[in-house]
Design a protein around this motif. Sequence first.
Motif, PDB file in Angstrom:
ATOM      1  N   CYS A 135      -2.873  32.663 -27.658  1.00 48.36           N
ATOM      2  CA  CYS A 135      -2.668  33.416 -26.417  1.00 48.36           C
ATOM      3  C   CYS A 135      -2.495  32.428 -25.255  1.00 48.36           C
ATOM      4  O   CYS A 135      -3.307  31.512 -25.085  1.00 48.36           O
ATOM      5  CB  CYS A 135      -3.868  34.329 -26.168  1.00 48.36           C
ATOM      6  N   CYS A 160      -2.895  33.088 -22.205  1.00 54.58           N
ATOM      7  CA  CYS A 160      -3.847  33.389 -21.131  1.00 54.58           C
ATOM      8  C   CYS A 160      -5.223  32.813 -21.431  1.00 54.58           C
ATOM      9  O   CYS A 160      -5.755  32.028 -20.653  1.00 54.58           O
ATOM     10  CB  CYS A 160      -3.917  34.896 -20.929  1.00 54.58           C
ATOM     11  N   CYS A 161      -5.815  33.179 -22.567  1.00 56.48           N
ATOM     12  CA  CYS A 161      -7.188  32.756 -22.868  1.00 56.48           C
ATOM     13  C   CYS A 161      -7.242  31.584 -23.840  1.00 56.48           C
ATOM     14  O   CYS A 161      -8.302  30.979 -24.014  1.00 56.48           O
ATOM     15  CB  CYS A 161      -7.989  33.936 -23.412  1.00 56.48           C
ATOM     16  N   CYS A 184      -2.662  37.926 -25.752  1.00 56.82           N
ATOM     17  CA  CYS A 184      -3.300  38.734 -26.800  1.00 56.82           C
ATOM     18  C   CYS A 184      -3.633  40.121 -26.243  1.00 56.82           C
ATOM     19  O   CYS A 184      -3.618  40.341 -25.028  1.00 56.82           O
ATOM     20  CB  CYS A 184      -4.567  38.052 -27.327  1.00 56.82           C
ATOM     21  N   CYS A 238      -6.438  40.285 -23.535  1.00 56.25           N
ATOM     22  CA  CYS A 238      -6.034  39.889 -22.173  1.00 56.25           C
ATOM     23  C   CYS A 238      -5.182  40.977 -21.523  1.00 56.25           C
ATOM     24  O   CYS A 238      -5.319  41.248 -20.334  1.00 56.25           O
ATOM     25  CB  CYS A 238      -5.287  38.557 -22.210  1.00 56.25           C
TER      26      CYS A 238
END
Length: 91
Positions: A8, A10-11, A49, A52
Amino acid sequence: MKKIQLICDCCGKEVPLPTGGEVALWTIRVSLSSSDYESPFRQKKAEWCRECIERVGMLPPIELEEKELPIPTPPSFEDLVRIIIREENAR
Ligand SMILES: [Zn+2]
């Protein structure tokens, strides 16, 4: 040997590879433009994901989605013809 990893953006968490028709990563696109004619158009793209995506409120928690949203029935051929005729008559 090839190893495929889905991460992912983002995370940074690794997401399991999909086994069926589920979505492992969702594509997020953000674009920027203004009314200024010479302003450049900018776009960024990332893959997030489900966790998120849910955190920013773009999709409901998967439990709610499964309970509240019935599985959509695809339109029949007759339905598609009616839709096309209605759109043509509206012009
Ligand atoms: Zn994530």
